[in-house]
Each structure stands twice: as C-alpha cells, then as structure tokens.
Design an enzyme around this catalytic site. Structure first.
Site, short mmCIF file in Angstrom:
data_model
loop_
_atom_site.label_atom_id
_atom_site.label_comp_id
_atom_site.label_asym_id
_atom_site.label_seq_id
_atom_site.Cartn_x
_atom_site.Cartn_y
_atom_site.Cartn_z
N LYS A 5 -67.60 11.02 34.65
CA LYS A 5 -67.25 10.16 33.50
C LYS A 5 -68.01 10.59 32.26
O LYS A 5 -67.89 9.98 31.20
CB LYS A 5 -67.56 8.69 33.82
CG LYS A 5 -66.52 8.00 34.68
CD LYS A 5 -66.54 6.48 34.50
CE LYS A 5 -65.38 5.80 35.22
NZ LYS A 5 -65.35 4.35 34.96
N HIS A 43 -71.89 -7.71 28.56
CA HIS A 43 -72.36 -7.59 29.95
C HIS A 43 -73.47 -8.61 30.23
O HIS A 43 -73.48 -9.25 31.28
CB HIS A 43 -72.95 -6.19 30.20
CG HIS A 43 -71.98 -5.06 30.14
ND1 HIS A 43 -72.22 -3.93 29.38
CD2 HIS A 43 -70.78 -4.85 30.74
CE1 HIS A 43 -71.22 -3.09 29.52
NE2 HIS A 43 -70.33 -3.62 30.34
N SER A 95 -68.46 -0.63 25.77
CA SER A 95 -69.46 0.44 25.63
C SER A 95 -68.85 1.61 24.87
O SER A 95 -69.53 2.23 24.04
CB SER A 95 -69.93 0.90 27.01
OG SER A 95 -70.53 -0.16 27.69
N ARG A 107 -61.60 -9.45 29.22
CA ARG A 107 -61.59 -9.73 27.78
C ARG A 107 -60.17 -9.87 27.27
O ARG A 107 -59.85 -10.75 26.48
CB ARG A 107 -62.31 -8.60 27.02
CG ARG A 107 -63.78 -8.45 27.33
CD ARG A 107 -64.30 -7.09 26.94
NE ARG A 107 -63.60 -6.05 27.71
CZ ARG A 107 -63.94 -4.77 27.71
NH1 ARG A 107 -64.93 -4.34 26.97
NH2 ARG A 107 -63.26 -3.91 28.45
O1 PNS Z 1 -67.47 -0.25 33.75
P1 PNS Z 1 -66.29 0.43 34.36
O2 PNS Z 1 -66.36 1.93 34.11
O3 PNS Z 1 -64.99 -0.19 33.94
O4 PNS Z 1 -66.43 0.21 35.95
C1 PNS Z 1 -65.47 0.77 36.82
C2 PNS Z 1 -65.90 0.63 38.29
C3 PNS Z 1 -67.31 1.14 38.50
C4 PNS Z 1 -65.85 -0.82 38.70
C5 PNS Z 1 -64.89 1.44 39.13
O5 PNS Z 1 -64.74 2.71 38.58
C6 PNS Z 1 -65.31 1.60 40.59
O6 PNS Z 1 -65.29 0.65 41.35
N1 PNS Z 1 -65.71 2.84 40.98
C7 PNS Z 1 -66.18 3.14 42.30
C8 PNS Z 1 -65.18 3.97 43.08
C9 PNS Z 1 -64.19 3.10 43.79
O7 PNS Z 1 -64.52 2.25 44.61
N2 PNS Z 1 -62.89 3.31 43.47
C10 PNS Z 1 -61.81 2.53 43.99
C11 PNS Z 1 -61.68 1.25 43.20
S1 PNS Z 1 -60.17 0.48 43.53
#
Ligand code: PNS
Length: 166
Positions: A48, A24, A135, A97
C-alpha cells in the site's frame, strides 16, 4: 482470572492508520464504550506504499493511547479474520462516513463473515466534523503545503510534515 478474561468483550479496530487522524481517535473513544478492550490493529502491508512504516504507526498509536489501559496496539499481516481469531476478538469495528464507505465495507464484512461466521462487524459513525477526514486526503493536503492542524494529533502532524515536506 482466566474466566474473567474469557468473558471480556474484545473489539478489533483494524486499518492502515497512515497516519491516524481525529476521526479514528473519535471511533476508538466510541468503541471503548462498547468493549472491555479495543485492539487497534495496524495493517502491515508495504504494497500500500505507506508514508509511515508499520513500526512508526504502531509507535505513534502507542504514544497516543499510553494512558488507556483498555486500548492495545498491534500490527498484523495476512487475513484480518485470522488476527481476530488469534486475539479472541468477537467483533470488528469499522467507521462509516459516507455511502462510498458503505460500498467499500459491505463486501469486506460479508467476506469476513464467510471466513469466520462467529465474528461480527459493526460500523460506527464519527462526529460530523470529522466525517470528511481521511488519511489520504490529509496526506495530499499536507504534501501540497496546506494546513492540516486540528485534523490529527499535533505530534502526528509534525511527523507527517517532516516526512512529506522534508
Ligand atoms: O484503513 P483501511 O486501509 O481502509 O483498512 C483496510 C483493512 C486493513 C481493514 C483491510 O485492508 C483488511 O482487512 N486487510 C487485511 C487482509 C484481509 O483480511 N483481506 C480480506 C478482507 S475481506
């Protein structure tokens, strides 16, 4: 001043950051070469079941980036596109990745575009030595007593060990 702020290129780097690791950090550094301001946006979602509360994750990120004026740390809940709109960001930044990441990311990027067509998503590739970091893997290794030094910032590692090994 207002005109200057308007023309600023703002990128949002969203994620769970539970916890932040060196991959990150590498992506934030790369993003700083592309944007005037990078907002690291921490997802506030207890469903989560994060190891760190959102306040803890924000605090650790603020400590890490306290000397970087062009990095801002925020938390968000709800739709990412709504957060991006609220902070006037033009771009979402995500890391890629592996092919599995691509399969996970593409539908999200397309859905986000459906919801907010003017918002672009870009994908950045981390340094090869960080390409295996996640993570969740770091948490699993740490929980089971494995060595995770060098994979995440020292302060974060200590706090993670405190959480997972008591
Ligand atoms: O680090 P992560 O858990 O892979 O991040 C995922 C994240 C935060 C990018 C995704 O879960 C997200 O955007 N959540 C917010 C809710 C949302 O907007 N959902 C629709 C996405 S298409």
């Amino acid at each position: 001043m207002a005109a200057r702020e308007k023309s600023q290129r703002i990128g949002v780097f969203p994620g769970s950051f539970d916890p932040i690791h060196n991959g990150h950090l590498d992506l934030v550094e790369r993003s700083l070469g592309l944007f005037d301001q990078v907002i690291v946006a921490v997802l506030d979602n207890e469903s989560k079941r994060p190891v760190f509360t959102v306040e803890e994750r924000v605090e650790m990120l603020e400590e890490l980036f306290e000397r970087r004026a062009s990095v801002r740390i925020e938390s968000f809940s709800g739709l990412l596109v709504d957060f991006a709109r609220a902070v006037s960001a033009g771009t979402l930044i995500r890391g890629l990745r592996t092919g599995a990441d691509f399969d996970y990311e593409l539908p999200m990027a397309l859905m986000n575009r459906r919801l907010f067509p003017e918002l672009e998503t870009i994908f950045l590739v981390p340094r090869a030595e960080y390409a295996d970091l996640s993570s969740s893997l770091i948490k699993e290794v740490c929980r089971l007593g494995g060595e995770v030094s060098g994979l995440l910032p020292e302060g974060v590692r200590k706090r993670l060990e405190g959480k997972l090994r008591g």
